[in-house]
Design an enzyme around this catalytic site. Structure first.
Site, PDB file in Angstrom:
ATOM      1  N   HIS A 266      27.126  36.415  34.282  1.00 15.86           N
ATOM      2  CA  HIS A 266      27.065  37.522  33.318  1.00 15.86           C
ATOM      3  C   HIS A 266      28.388  37.652  32.594  1.00 15.86           C
ATOM      4  CE1 HIS A 266      29.224  40.922  35.368  1.00 15.86           C
ATOM      5  NE2 HIS A 266      28.775  40.403  36.492  1.00 15.86           N
ATOM      6  N   ASP A 278      35.072  40.047  37.767  1.00  8.68           N
ATOM      7  CA  ASP A 278      33.656  40.404  37.649  1.00  8.68           C
ATOM      8  C   ASP A 278      33.311  40.708  36.191  1.00  8.68           C
ATOM      9  OD1 ASP A 278      31.048  41.191  38.172  1.00  8.68           O
ATOM     10  OD2 ASP A 278      31.620  43.167  38.917  1.00  8.68           O
ATOM     11  N   GLU A 310      24.286  42.878  32.292  1.00 12.81           N
ATOM     12  CA  GLU A 310      24.033  42.730  33.725  1.00 12.81           C
ATOM     13  C   GLU A 310      24.483  43.965  34.484  1.00 12.81           C
ATOM     14  OE1 GLU A 310      25.203  41.498  37.898  1.00 12.81           O
ATOM     15  OE2 GLU A 310      26.300  42.460  36.276  1.00 12.81           O
ATOM     16  N   GLU A 311      25.626  44.501  34.071  1.00 14.73           N
ATOM     17  CA  GLU A 311      26.222  45.596  34.815  1.00 14.73           C
ATOM     18  C   GLU A 311      25.403  46.884  34.778  1.00 14.73           C
ATOM     19  OE1 GLU A 311      28.440  45.333  36.866  1.00 14.73           O
ATOM     20  OE2 GLU A 311      30.024  43.929  36.297  1.00 14.73           O
ATOM     21  N   ASP A 339      28.515  34.728  40.067  1.00 19.45           N
ATOM     22  CA  ASP A 339      28.906  36.109  39.810  1.00 19.45           C
ATOM     23  C   ASP A 339      30.032  36.476  40.774  1.00 19.45           C
ATOM     24  OD1 ASP A 339      29.082  38.775  39.229  1.00 19.45           O
ATOM     25  OD2 ASP A 339      26.973  39.234  39.550  1.00 19.45           O
ATOM     26  N   HIS A 439      35.192  46.745  39.713  1.00 19.84           N
ATOM     27  CA  HIS A 439      34.674  47.758  38.788  1.00 19.84           C
ATOM     28  C   HIS A 439      35.712  48.795  38.377  1.00 19.84           C
ATOM     29  CE1 HIS A 439      30.043  47.162  39.224  1.00 19.84           C
ATOM     30  NE2 HIS A 439      30.690  46.067  38.918  1.00 19.84           N
TER      31      HIS A 439
END
Length: 517
Positions: A266, A278, A310-311, A339, A439
């Site tokens: 992604h 990420d 994707e997130e 990923d 994140h």
């Protein structure tokens, strides 16, 4: 021994053979393991990571879907593909984004930071806020909203205030709706996980679309404390708006065009940061391979994908697979998912298709075990210990396995804390998350481990080249032998460091899916 042929002995940068220069890599047909892996490096991957960091820096610090930073990332990938001789297609898809409000009205008036939960319903509610079994002191471990009995006496039409912890976010939201809540607020847990924390803003995902009909938002622990005050009232609003975003599909035509080897990563980050591990790591690993394979003539057609959105719920990959006819899906021999392949406090994880560590909560398509063994053999060849990562379907391979397409992939860990046993095997720091910046805004160019990136970029190339020549072990379609006379070793076996037997969890739910608390 594996059915497919070959692996070369000098697969590391420390080989006595001199590494080729960039010009040689770009001009020749890298059709053997030694040639191809000799042209793959952490430095090559980092060049693309630096480009993604620069894109984020120029666009408000993020590359999230529906932002200029994401569009610039799309343009960058297309440029690399076209320069390297691959075809490049930008494929649109549409989804509902959310415009949201979280305004506390009493006993204080404040607009709290918030995000719309993926899977929320629409609505605009102003009502009393009712805490549901929350725990604001002590260790703050809780099961807020996890049982229907938590809502005993809940006043219908109120807004349920729920705390992260104890069960899936979807369970909390569904229970709130069933109890008559007109809306729900899920606030962060307010505790420390390793060296990370659960105090700030997060994006609860309910595990699908339209999970509930009431508006659901996520917010910070501090906001939860404020909203938990006696006499609190608030406005919670969620409105959908259609958004068009894009997947990027690159293809290298093979001698066979109806047996396609796919790999994907992604491209989007979370709104909070640039998303360099990420998932700039997986995206850049594929881009380095694109450049190295530009002059290759594979037997099977090779197709790479950089997925959007994707997130916020695997939206890009799900849409792309749904856009395919059955005949087009039947041509896909397998799908490889990358990923997070460079986590700073990494372990080497392979999707556990044979369920030797984790019972899969999803069907595992036939042929997926061969993919797992291919990655295991690579790590064995490199004398690198490896472990299982749950075959959960909680990343972009979900749509593929839902359509019976054999799948596999790699993962180096997110917010789960590394154990002393894992530290002894892979190094790093026990008691800290595999990725402390998961994140968060600190997921920058400084948030990748070069050793993990170096090993895993080779693993990506090894698997793609193996299947570019033959997918016979996966789907029975006979191909050709990879040039050279090599022996692929039998897998050494995973380390089995996660809790078990068959009961552990490396939380490969990637908080973006947020199906777990």
């Amino acid at each position: 021994m594996m059915a497919s042929a070959g692996a070369v002995v000098p697969l590391t940068a420390s080989s006595s053979a001199a590494a080729p220069n960039d010009k040689a890599c770009d001009s020749r047909n890298n059709n053997t393991y030694s040639k191809l892996l000799g042209c793959i490096s952490a430095e090559g991957v980092t060049k693309h990571l630096e480009a993604f960091q620069a894109i984020a820096d120029a666009n408000g610090g993020t590359r999230a879907t529906d932002t200029p930073g994401y569009q610039a990332s799309v343009d960058y990938v297309v440029g690399v593909l076209e320069k390297s001789g691959w075809s490049a297609e930008v494929v649109p898809f549409t989804y509902n984004a959310t415009d949201t409000v979280l305004q506390q009205i009493s006993p204080t008036s404040v607009a709290h930071p918030h995000t719309g939960a993926t899977g929320t319903g629409e609505g605009d509610v102003t009502a009393a806020v009712v805490p549901v079994d929350v725990k604001l002191t002590g260790d703050r471990q809780n099961t807020s909203g996890c049982q229907a009995t938590d809502f005993a006496g809940f006043p219908a039409g109120s807004i349920a205030l729920l705390q992260r912890g104890g069960c899936n976010f979807s369970v909390k939201a569904i229970n709130a709706e069933a109890a008559g809540a007109a809306g729900a607020i899920i606030f962060n847990q307010g505790d420390t996980i390793g060296a990370g924390d659960r105090f700030g803003l997060f994006n609860p995902t309910l595990g699908g679309s339209d999970v509930v009909d009431i508006p659901v938002v996520g917010t910070t622990f501090a906001a939860g404390q404020s909203l938990a005050q006696a006499g609190s009232t608030a406005r919670v609003a969620v409105e959908f708006r259609p958004v068009t975003d894009y997947n990027v599909i690159g293809e290298l035509e093979g001698e066979v065009d109806d047996n396609v080897v796919m790999a994907g990563a992604h491209l989007d980050s979370v709104p909070a940061g640039p998303g360099i591990n990420d998932n700039g790591s997986g995206s850049s690993g594929l881009l380095d391979l694109v450049e190295a394979m530009g002059n290759s003539k594979p037997h099977n057609t090779v197709r790479f994908a950089w997925w959007g959105a994707e997130e916020i719920g695997l939206l890009g990959s799900t849409a792309w697979v749904a856009q395919r006819t059955q005949a087009e899906k039947d041509e896909i021999a397998l799908y490889l998912n990358f990923d997070m392949i460079g986590s700073p406090n990494y372990y080497f994880g392979i999707y556990d298709a044979n369920e030797s560590s984790f019972v899969a909560p999803v069907p595992v398509p036939e042929g997926s075990e061969h993919i797992e063994r291919t990655f295991e053999s690579f790590y064995t060849l490199r004398s690198e210990p490896y472990d299982d990562s749950a075959f959960s379907g909680r990343s972009d391979y979900q749509a593929f396995i839902n359509n019976g397409i054999p799948s596999g992939g790699l993962f180096t860990g997110a917010e789960v804390v590394k154990t002393p046993q894992q530290q002894a095997i892979w190094g790093g720091v026990a008691g800290e998350s595999f990725d402390q910046c998961y994140h968060l805004a600190c997921d920058t160019i400084d948030n990748v481990n070069q050793e993990a990136l170096d090993v895993n970029s080779d693993a990506v190339a090894f698997a793609v080249l193996t299947y570019a020549y033959s997918t016979e072990g996966v789907n029975g379609v006979e191909g050709r032998k990879v040039p050279g006379t090599f022996t692929i070793p039998a897998p050494a076996g995973p380390e089995h460091t996660f809790a078990g037997p068959l009961g552990g969890d490396d939380e490969h739910d990637h908080d973006h899916d947020h199906v777990a608390s």
